[in-house]
Design an enzyme around this catalytic site. Structure first.
Site, PDB file in Angstrom:
ATOM      1  N   CYS A   2      16.110  -8.040  -4.189  1.00 20.71           N
ATOM      2  CA  CYS A   2      15.039  -8.927  -4.632  1.00 20.71           C
ATOM      3  C   CYS A   2      13.685  -8.230  -4.492  1.00 20.71           C
ATOM      4  O   CYS A   2      13.527  -7.326  -3.693  1.00 20.71           O
ATOM      5  CB  CYS A   2      15.020 -10.184  -3.785  1.00 20.71           C
ATOM      6  SG  CYS A   2      16.585 -11.038  -3.768  1.00 20.71           S
ATOM      7  N   ARG A  27      14.260  -2.448  -9.170  1.00 22.02           N
ATOM      8  CA  ARG A  27      15.110  -2.833  -8.041  1.00 22.02           C
ATOM      9  C   ARG A  27      16.340  -3.616  -8.502  1.00 22.02           C
ATOM     10  O   ARG A  27      17.263  -3.822  -7.721  1.00 22.02           O
ATOM     11  CB  ARG A  27      14.301  -3.701  -7.063  1.00 22.02           C
ATOM     12  CG  ARG A  27      13.164  -2.953  -6.410  1.00 22.02           C
ATOM     13  CD  ARG A  27      12.194  -3.903  -5.754  1.00 22.02           C
ATOM     14  NE  ARG A  27      12.713  -4.541  -4.572  1.00 22.02           N
ATOM     15  CZ  ARG A  27      12.636  -4.055  -3.347  1.00 22.02           C
ATOM     16  NH1 ARG A  27      12.066  -2.885  -3.156  1.00 22.02           N
ATOM     17  NH2 ARG A  27      13.110  -4.706  -2.315  1.00 22.02           N
ATOM     18  N   TRP A  75      17.929 -10.922  -6.955  1.00 28.50           N
ATOM     19  CA  TRP A  75      19.227 -10.277  -7.151  1.00 28.50           C
ATOM     20  C   TRP A  75      20.191 -11.086  -6.302  1.00 28.50           C
ATOM     21  O   TRP A  75      20.149 -11.031  -5.076  1.00 28.50           O
ATOM     22  CB  TRP A  75      19.167  -8.814  -6.706  1.00 28.50           C
ATOM     23  CG  TRP A  75      20.299  -8.019  -7.242  1.00 28.50           C
ATOM     24  CD1 TRP A  75      20.424  -7.535  -8.511  1.00 28.50           C
ATOM     25  CD2 TRP A  75      21.477  -7.611  -6.554  1.00 28.50           C
ATOM     26  NE1 TRP A  75      21.602  -6.854  -8.641  1.00 28.50           N
ATOM     27  CE2 TRP A  75      22.269  -6.884  -7.467  1.00 28.50           C
ATOM     28  CE3 TRP A  75      21.938  -7.783  -5.252  1.00 28.50           C
ATOM     29  CZ2 TRP A  75      23.493  -6.334  -7.128  1.00 28.50           C
ATOM     30  CZ3 TRP A  75      23.169  -7.238  -4.917  1.00 28.50           C
ATOM     31  CH2 TRP A  75      23.927  -6.521  -5.841  1.00 28.50           C
ATOM     32  N   ASN A 101      13.393 -12.035   0.438  1.00 29.12           N
ATOM     33  CA  ASN A 101      14.268 -10.895   0.182  1.00 29.12           C
ATOM     34  C   ASN A 101      15.055 -10.661   1.467  1.00 29.12           C
ATOM     35  O   ASN A 101      14.465 -10.558   2.532  1.00 29.12           O
ATOM     36  CB  ASN A 101      13.398  -9.666  -0.158  1.00 29.12           C
ATOM     37  CG  ASN A 101      14.205  -8.390  -0.253  1.00 29.12           C
ATOM     38  OD1 ASN A 101      15.422  -8.421  -0.410  1.00 29.12           O
ATOM     39  ND2 ASN A 101      13.525  -7.266  -0.165  1.00 29.12           N
ATOM     40  N   GLY A 102      16.387 -10.612   1.366  1.00 24.98           N
ATOM     41  CA  GLY A 102      17.205 -10.389   2.560  1.00 24.98           C
ATOM     42  C   GLY A 102      18.346 -11.386   2.617  1.00 24.98           C
ATOM     43  O   GLY A 102      18.661 -12.049   1.626  1.00 24.98           O
ATOM     44  N   GLU A 481      36.899  11.746  -3.161  1.00 23.47           N
ATOM     45  CA  GLU A 481      35.577  11.199  -3.462  1.00 23.47           C
ATOM     46  C   GLU A 481      34.534  12.324  -3.517  1.00 23.47           C
ATOM     47  O   GLU A 481      33.668  12.338  -4.395  1.00 23.47           O
ATOM     48  CB  GLU A 481      35.195  10.144  -2.418  1.00 23.47           C
ATOM     49  CG  GLU A 481      33.775   9.614  -2.503  1.00 23.47           C
ATOM     50  CD  GLU A 481      33.423   8.942  -3.828  1.00 23.47           C
ATOM     51  OE1 GLU A 481      34.316   8.710  -4.667  1.00 23.47           O
ATOM     52  OE2 GLU A 481      32.219   8.656  -4.028  1.00 23.47           O
ATOM     53  N   LYS A 485      32.154  13.242  -6.663  1.00 26.01           N
ATOM     54  CA  LYS A 485      30.681  13.282  -6.562  1.00 26.01           C
ATOM     55  C   LYS A 485      30.156  14.585  -7.136  1.00 26.01           C
ATOM     56  O   LYS A 485      29.226  14.596  -7.932  1.00 26.01           O
ATOM     57  CB  LYS A 485      30.229  13.198  -5.107  1.00 26.01           C
ATOM     58  CG  LYS A 485      30.091  11.883  -4.432  1.00 26.01           C
ATOM     59  CD  LYS A 485      29.060  10.924  -4.891  1.00 26.01           C
ATOM     60  CE  LYS A 485      29.495  10.158  -6.089  1.00 26.01           C
ATOM     61  NZ  LYS A 485      30.327   9.009  -5.919  1.00 26.01           N
ATOM     62  N   GLU A 488      30.788  14.915 -11.095  1.00 21.34           N
ATOM     63  CA  GLU A 488      30.088  13.991 -12.001  1.00 21.34           C
ATOM     64  C   GLU A 488      28.599  14.284 -12.106  1.00 21.34           C
ATOM     65  O   GLU A 488      27.992  14.041 -13.134  1.00 21.34           O
ATOM     66  CB  GLU A 488      30.345  12.520 -11.637  1.00 21.34           C
ATOM     67  CG  GLU A 488      29.700  12.033 -10.374  1.00 21.34           C
ATOM     68  CD  GLU A 488      29.978  10.565 -10.092  1.00 21.34           C
ATOM     69  OE1 GLU A 488      30.015   9.761 -11.028  1.00 21.34           O
ATOM     70  OE2 GLU A 488      30.149  10.216  -8.907  1.00 21.34           O
ATOM     71  N   HIS A 504      52.011  24.800  -3.287  1.00 19.43           N
ATOM     72  CA  HIS A 504      52.969  24.441  -4.344  1.00 19.43           C
ATOM     73  C   HIS A 504      52.405  24.712  -5.741  1.00 19.43           C
ATOM     74  O   HIS A 504      52.885  24.157  -6.718  1.00 19.43           O
ATOM     75  CB  HIS A 504      53.390  22.981  -4.183  1.00 19.43           C
ATOM     76  CG  HIS A 504      54.108  22.738  -2.890  1.00 19.43           C
ATOM     77  ND1 HIS A 504      55.395  23.166  -2.663  1.00 19.43           N
ATOM     78  CD2 HIS A 504      53.695  22.170  -1.737  1.00 19.43           C
ATOM     79  CE1 HIS A 504      55.748  22.855  -1.425  1.00 19.43           C
ATOM     80  NE2 HIS A 504      54.731  22.251  -0.847  1.00 19.43           N
ATOM     81  N   LYS A 603      26.738   3.437 -15.740  1.00 20.86           N
ATOM     82  CA  LYS A 603      26.848   2.845 -14.408  1.00 20.86           C
ATOM     83  C   LYS A 603      28.011   1.867 -14.342  1.00 20.86           C
ATOM     84  O   LYS A 603      28.728   1.789 -13.362  1.00 20.86           O
ATOM     85  CB  LYS A 603      25.528   2.147 -14.030  1.00 20.86           C
ATOM     86  CG  LYS A 603      25.514   1.534 -12.635  1.00 20.86           C
ATOM     87  CD  LYS A 603      25.586   2.604 -11.560  1.00 20.86           C
ATOM     88  CE  LYS A 603      25.744   2.038 -10.166  1.00 20.86           C
ATOM     89  NZ  LYS A 603      26.268   3.046  -9.215  1.00 20.86           N
TER      90      LYS A 603
HETATM   91  O1  M6R Z   1      31.588  -0.891 -10.702  1.00 24.34           O
HETATM   92  P1  M6R Z   1      32.877  -0.318 -10.217  1.00 24.34           P
HETATM   93  O2  M6R Z   1      32.897  -0.111  -8.715  1.00 24.34           O
HETATM   94  O3  M6R Z   1      34.084  -1.093 -10.661  1.00 24.34           O
HETATM   95  O4  M6R Z   1      32.949   1.117 -10.880  1.00 24.34           O
HETATM   96  C1  M6R Z   1      34.089   1.919 -10.726  1.00 24.34           C
HETATM   97  C2  M6R Z   1      33.783   3.348 -11.135  1.00 24.34           C
HETATM   98  O5  M6R Z   1      33.376   3.390 -12.469  1.00 24.34           O
HETATM   99  C3  M6R Z   1      32.697   3.960 -10.248  1.00 24.34           C
HETATM  100  O6  M6R Z   1      33.059   3.928  -8.892  1.00 24.34           O
HETATM  101  C4  M6R Z   1      32.437   5.412 -10.642  1.00 24.34           C
HETATM  102  O7  M6R Z   1      33.557   6.187 -10.385  1.00 24.34           O
HETATM  103  C5  M6R Z   1      31.208   5.909  -9.865  1.00 24.34           C
HETATM  104  N1  M6R Z   1      30.040   5.797 -10.665  1.00 24.34           N
HETATM  105  C6  M6R Z   1      31.353   7.273  -9.367  1.00 24.34           C
HETATM  106  O8  M6R Z   1      30.229   7.669  -8.634  1.00 24.34           O
END
Ligand code: M6R
Length: 608
Positions: A2, A27, A75, A101-102, A481, A485, A488, A504, A603
């Site tokens: 928020c 935000r 939000w 906000n909070g 993960e 990171k 991507e 293997h 996103k």
């Molecule tokens: O909104 P979601 O958590 O469902 O999104 C899933 C993936 O698209 C998301 O975690 C994506 O892999 C990330 N942007 C990676 O950093």
């Protein structure tokens, strides 16, 4: 998250509020509203949707004349996005108005008390509790009412408040949510963040926890919670508007990484009560929890990786078999589900098409679905039988960091709850794990403060062609993960392998100088992974190790070591991921990539 703005001075307030809210749009928000005092009464307009709607409804502020006001972009946390749940919120008579906000953690308890005293609630928000609580304590002295309210509410807050019988004054107060105030030629301003006031002043005061400020057109007076006046020094803001949006950080991703200690605490703290884990929103009786024979964790991308980690946590603590599935696979594979199955869908956005389709598939079969979701009121949140929210706030960088960390916490909490109810954890272990969880934010801060060291290391690998991440058990999940990171946001090819799998086939890819990052956080597996590190090192790889402090043996197989503090073996992902996020970030910016908006990515993936 928020956004709050407030203005009192010689100008019309509404246009200044609308302009300030526009500066806080970054935000993230789902609704917006403003309340303006015209000298006789406080009038409010609020609405779901973009600020454009509010601008239209108020004719750019012209229909709300007055020189004092507060505004808000919401939000959603408590209660879905709606006109009614949008802020500001009034007391019953409309003489006190609040923006917030909070999260008020004990709002349910306070709400019940207020209802018993005859107060009627219009919204589902936690904020409305504060409007009524102020009304209850208000006997003509705003400062007294505010401090009494502060003694009652638990959680995090920043408030902007106006009292009708105190014209010419706005109050602001905060605890664990940001708030600044500034004095300009034209009057005094409050805001959640610097961009909203930069047009008027560069001299701002950062309100600290449990401080209160009374603003009038000409002055700002600061108080502590004991109602004593205190002195504060202003800070001159040098940032430009762009940097200010990111709180002075260069990128949203870095800002969000730095928010992790806070959001992790926000996610566990309301659910740890008197030495127990309380997840009211789970909607399952102890009997129902005992009847679960199988868990599916279904998600995409990073959310899927949290499931990979938490499979070990659930199986280890609660002794329930867990299958973790990519939503895009699960939805088409006719999984075996029955009345003893619980399906957990994990999603930041709550709108990921494959995860939503998987949820619908499960519901069609009459099986219970729990959503672990960040965006309140999103499709997955609405359609799941029950929803447990992660309190990460809006995440703007495409690469997830803080939402990922809160998804882990939500699942740790669930696993602990299940273990306790099913009697698979001792009281001593349970209590120890809660203590370890409470230490995580501080330990994360410590790791973040070492960012320069990670940056120096990352700068050596800007030209890397391939990077491999290896680990066993939870460390394999962390590797997945970390690899995602890196690839991507830096566009460097990267793979994650279960360390024992290298021989293997994959080991044939190792050549002189290839970077292999090994994750070693599970004591019983240290020796095994060190052997795998030696295997790649003797074939020319440069080895980075991320391991627990004390595991100095790793140094014989690594060229570079990052130590993480000790924590419970099931929580290590929350710490080990921090330097690996930083590594990906610094490689990406070192290469000049658009770190917040990597190519080809969105996103929220709302198409199949
Ligand atoms: O909104 P979601 O958590 O469902 O999104 C899933 C993936 O698209 C998301 O975690 C994506 O892999 C990330 N942007 C990676 O950093």
């Amino acid at each position: 998250m928020c956004g709050i703005v407030g203005y009192i001075g010689g100008e019309q307030a509404a246009p200044i509020l609308l302009d300030g809210l526009a500066k806080l749009e970054y935000r993230g928000y789902d609704s917006a509203g403003i309340a303006v005092y015209n000298g006789e009464e406080i009038r409010m307009v609020k609405s779901m949707g973009r600020l454009k709607v509010l601008n239209e409804l108020t004719h750019d502020g012209a229909t709300l004349p007055g020189t004092a006001g507060i505004g808000h972009t919401r939000w959603a946390t408590h209660g879905a996005p709606s006109d009614t749940n949008a802020h500001p919120h009034f007391n019953e008579t409309g003489s006190i108005v609040v923006v917030h906000n909070g999260i008020i953690e004990n709002y349910q308890k306070l709400k019940q008390k207020l209802i018993r005293r005859g107060y009627e609630f219009r919204s589902e928000t936690d904020t409305e509790v504060v409007a009524h609580l102020l009304d209850y304590y208000y006997k003509g002295n705003p400062l007294e009412a505010i401090t009494r309210m502060m003694h009652q509410v638990e959680g995090s807050y920043a408030f902007g408040i106006m009292f009708q019988d105190h014209p010419g004054e706005i109050y602001a107060v905060r605890k664990d949510s940001p708030l600044i105030v500034g004095h300009a030629e034209k009057g005094s301003l409050i805001a959640s963040d610097v961009p909203a006031v930069l047009k008027y002043t560069r001299s701002v005061y950062f309100i600290e926890n449990e401080e209160i400020v009374r603003l009038t057109q000409d002055e700002m007076v600061f108080y502590n919670i004991d109602e004593e006046e205190i002195d504060k020094e202003p800070v001159t803001i040098e940032w430009d508007v762009n940097a200010a949006e990111k709180g002075g950080y260069e990128h949203f991703m870095l800002k969000e990484m730095y928010e992790q200690p806070k959001v992790v605490r926000d996610t566990f703290s309301p659910r740890l009560k008197n030495g127990d884990v309380v997840i009211e929103e789970l909607g399952m009786s102890d009997e129902e929890i005992r009847e679960v024979r199988k868990l599916y964790i279904v998600a995409c991308g990073s959310a899927y990786h949290t499931g990979m980690t938490c499979k070990y946590v659930f199986e280890g603590l609660a002794r329930i078999p867990v299958e973790v599935d990519l939503a895009s696979e699960f939805r088409y594979r006719n999984p075996i589900l029955d009345e003893h199955t619980l399906v957990i869908i994990v999603s930041q956005s709550g709108e990921t098409a494959d995860s939503l389709a998987a949820l619908r598939e499960v519901k069609k079969r009459g099986v219970r679905v729990l959503g672990i979701v960040n965006v309140v009121g999103s499709s997955i949140a609405r359609e799941a039988d029950n929803v447990m929210y992660t309190w990460a706030g809006p995440e703007i960088a495409v690469a997830t960091t803080k939402a990922y960390s809160t998804q882990l916490i939500a699942q740790y909490l669930l696993a602990l709850k299940f273990a306790k109810v099913r009697g698979t954890i001792s009281d001593v272990e349970f209590a120890g794990m809660l203590e370890d969880m409470e230490r995580l934010p501080e330990q994360m801060e410590m790791l973040l403060s070492n960012k320069e060291r990670v940056q120096r290391f990352a700068n050596r690998y800007l030209a890397a062609r391939d990077v491999f991440f290896i680990g066993r058990g939870i460390d394999y999940a962390i590797s997945m993960e970390s690899s995602l990171k890196l690839k991507e946001i830096s566009y460097i090819h990267s793979e994650a392998y279960a360390a024992g799998e290298l021989k293997h086939g994959t080991i044939s890819l190792i050549e002189e100088g290839t970077l292999v990052a090994a994750v070693l956080t599970q004591e019983d597996l240290f020796k095994k992974t060190i052997s795998n590190m030696l295997e790649v090192k003797t074939r020319g790889a440069c080895v980075l190790a991320v391991t627990q402090v004390g595991n100095t043996e790793v140094e014989k197989a690594a060229d570079y070591v990052i130590y993480i503090p000790k924590t419970n073996r099931y929580f290590t992902n929350s710490l080990a991921i921090i330097p690996l996020q930083l590594f990906a970030y610094y490689v990406s910016i070192g290469k000049g990539c658009d770190v917040d908006k990597p190519r080809n990515l969105a996103k929220s993936v709302t198409v199949e």
